[in-house]
Design a protein around this motif. Sequence first.
Motif: not given
Length: 769
Positions: A394-401, A422-432, A434-436, A443-449
Motif C-alpha cells: 500500500a505504501r508504494e501504491g501497488l494495489c494489484q499486489k 484499511n490497508a487495502l483502502m490505503e493502497a488505492y488511495s496512494r495509487a490515486g 479514490p473510487y477504488g 465491501l467492508m460494510q457489506h461483509m459486516g466489518c
Amino acid sequence: MKMKVKTFTSPEPLLNGYSHPCDLLSILHEQQLKKEKSVTIQYRREQYISIYTTALFQSSPHLSGHVRTHSHSLSRWLVAGNALNCLFIDTSSFQRYLRFGVTHFNGGGVVKSCRKEGFVIDERGKLKRFNKKKLSRRRCGSLRGRGWKYGSGFVDGIFPVLSPIAQKILSFIQRETDPEKVADVLGTLPSTHASWDDLINVAVQLRLNKKWDPIVLVCEWILRRSSFQPDVICFNLLIDAYGQKLRYKEAELLYVQLLESRCVPTEDTYALLVKAYCLAGLIEKAEAVLIEMQKHHVTPSMTKMLCCCVGATVYNAYIEGLTKRKGNTEEAIDVFQRMKRERCKPTTETYNLMINLYGKASKSYMSWKLFCEMRSHQCKPNICTYTALVNAFAREGLCQKAEEVFEQLQEDGLEPDVYVYNALMEAYSRAGYPYGAAEIFSLMQHMGCEPDRASYNIMVDAYGRAGLHSDAEAVFEQMKKLGIVPTMKSHMLLLAAYSRARDVTKCEAIVKEMSENGVEPDTFVLNSMLNLYGRLGQFTKMEKTLAEMEKGPCAADISTYNILINVYGKAGYLERVEELFEEVKERKLRPDVVTWTSRMGGYSRKKLYVKCLEIFEEMIDSGCVPDGGTAKVLLKACAMVLKDLKYADSHEWVKIDGNKATFGITDHAQDHLGDVVYVELPDLGRSVSQGESFGAVESVKATSDINSPVSGKVVEVNEVLTESPGLVNTSPYEEGWIIKVELSDAGEVEKLMDSDKYSKFCEEEDAKH
C-alpha cells in the motif's frame, strides 16, 4: 477450609498434604477454594523440570517463584478439578506458556485425552472456553497483539475483566497525577488476593491503552509502599513503562531491585530491558543485557533446549525496539541475520516485525521475499502478517499486489478485519484511485466489518489526494454524524485536501473549527499553514503565524524553520534566509539536511555556486550527511552556462558548426520549467526564422514555446525526445538538443549573447522575480 488429597500408585513417593516448598493450596484463588469439594493431584517424578507458574496464575502474588520437581523423565502432569470439570495442564515441553486444555471429568482417575483450547476466567472466577479462530475481529474485538504478553498470563487479545472496584481504581488513576494522593487512596485497599487482582488488572488495562504514567504510579506503589510481596509481573510492567518513557536508568535500578527481592527474572524481563535500551538509542547496553541473560537465566546444560524459545522472545524485543527508533533500520536487519546465524528459529512475530520494517522503508519486494521464506520454513502467517504485507504494498501504491495478498488471506481461512481493509483502502488511495478505496469501504460494510476512525481518515485522504476536496469534507461530516469524534489527524487530512486546492479561506476555517471543538492546533498544523502561505506568497500572514507560535504553546521546531528558509530562498530573500538560519542556532535547534539544502537552494537559484560550496563545506563540518537533494541543488548551481555557446534572451542556446547550427533550451530554462513531459518537434525541411516559435516544451508546471535563435532550414530533429523528454532536464546541452538547421544568415549569430552576458542576464531576470 481443608482440602482432600487423593494419591495414586506411582514409581516414587507422592506428595502428602502440603509439604512441598510451594504450597499447592496457593494455586487456587481464595474465592475458588470455597467452591472446591475435592482436589485430585497426580504426578510422576522422573526428570528435572522447572515450571513458571506466573505464566498461568498471574492473580496470586505469592506465586512469583516457581515449582521445581527433580526426576528422570520428561513427563509430568497436574490435574486439579471438581465433580463437574477439570483443568489439565501439560508441562512436558519447555514452551513459552503452559499447554492446556479443558475436558469433562467425573470422579477420580487419570485424564486420558484433552482438547487444546483457550480459556479465560470471568469476573465470577469461572473457567470459560473460547475458540481463538471464532473470536470477533471487528471493531473493539481485535486479537492483533493487544493482549499484554510480557509475563501477565493473559491470552493475547483477551482483556482483563475489571471488577466494579477495579473500574473505580482505573477511573481514579487516569484522573489523578499526584503520587501522594494515589498512595493515600490505594492504601485504603485491603491486603487481599482480590485487591491484588484488581491492581494487576488495572495496570494491564492501562498498558493496553499505552498510559505509561499511571502504570508507573500503580506499580511503584505496589513495589515500594504496599504490603504485597514483590512479583515479577509488576517489575515487568514497570520496566516496560520506564522504557517507553525513555527512563532507562530507572529501568536498570528496577532490575537490580528485582534480583535483590529474590524474584526470578524471566526472558520477558530481559526482553523489556533490551527494548528500553533500544528506544533510548543505547545499543551497547542492549547487547550487555543478552550477556546478562545468559549469565543469570539460562544455564549451560539448558542452553540447547531453551535457546530457541528464550532467544526468539529477546530477539523480537530487540528488533521491535530498534524499529521504533528512527534511523536504526540497518541495525534491526543485522539483528535478524544474527538471530538466524545463531540458529534461533524466527517466530511469526519475528517475520511480522521484519515485513513491517521493510514495508516502512518502501521495500515491498523484501517484505514479499520474507513472506515466502516464512512459509517455506513452515512458520504459519497470522492476520498481522497479511496486514503488514498489504501495508507494505500500500505504501508504494501497488494495489494489484495488495489485492493478491488480500485474496491469499481469505484462501488461508482467515477472516479479514478492519485493519486489513484499511490497508487495502490505503493502497488505492496512494495509487490515486479514490473510487477504488470507496469500493473497498463499501465491501467492508457489506461483509459486516464496521469501519473505524482510521477507515474514514483514509477516505478523507484518498479524496484529498485526488483533488476532490468536497468529497473529502462529505466523508468528514459523515464521520461526525456517526458519533466518531475527529482527531487531530482527521482535521489535518481535511486541511491537506484544501491546501492542495490552495483554498486559504477554507483552511483557516478548519483551523478555527479545531480550536472550537477542543482540538488545539499543534506545531504540525501551524507548519502546514506556513507552507500554504509561503506557496501563495502571503509573507505577511506567514510572519504573523510565526509570531503567534513564539507566544503560544506551540513552539517552532526545526521543520518550521525549514519551511521558512525554503520559502524565502525561493523568493530570493537571501538576507531573511540568513537571519532565520541564525535563529535556528540561537534556539539551540540542530539544523538537519533539509535546513542546509534549503539554505543552499536560495543561492543555487541565483547561480552563486561559490557560496553554495561554502555552505556545503559548512554542512559537512557540522556532521550533517548530505542526501540526493543536496547533490541536485549543487549541480543546479554549478552547471549552467557553457563558454563556447551563444544564447538568446528567450533562453535557447545555439552551437555553430560550419554552416550548421544545433538548438536547445538552456539549463536555466529547464530548471524553471521543472520536469519536462513532452517536446513538440518541427517537421524536416521546415524553414525557421530568428525569434519565431517552431515548437513547444510541456512540463508539469507549464507549456513554453521554443523560439529559433537563428534563421535556417531544419535538417535534423532529436527523435529520442519523443520517448525520453526528460533528457531536456538531465542533459540540456548534450543529449537534450532539439533540432539542427542549415543557416540562411550567418550574421544573425552576432546578435546573440555570449556566456558572460547571458549569466548576467539570468541574474537580473531572477532578481526581478
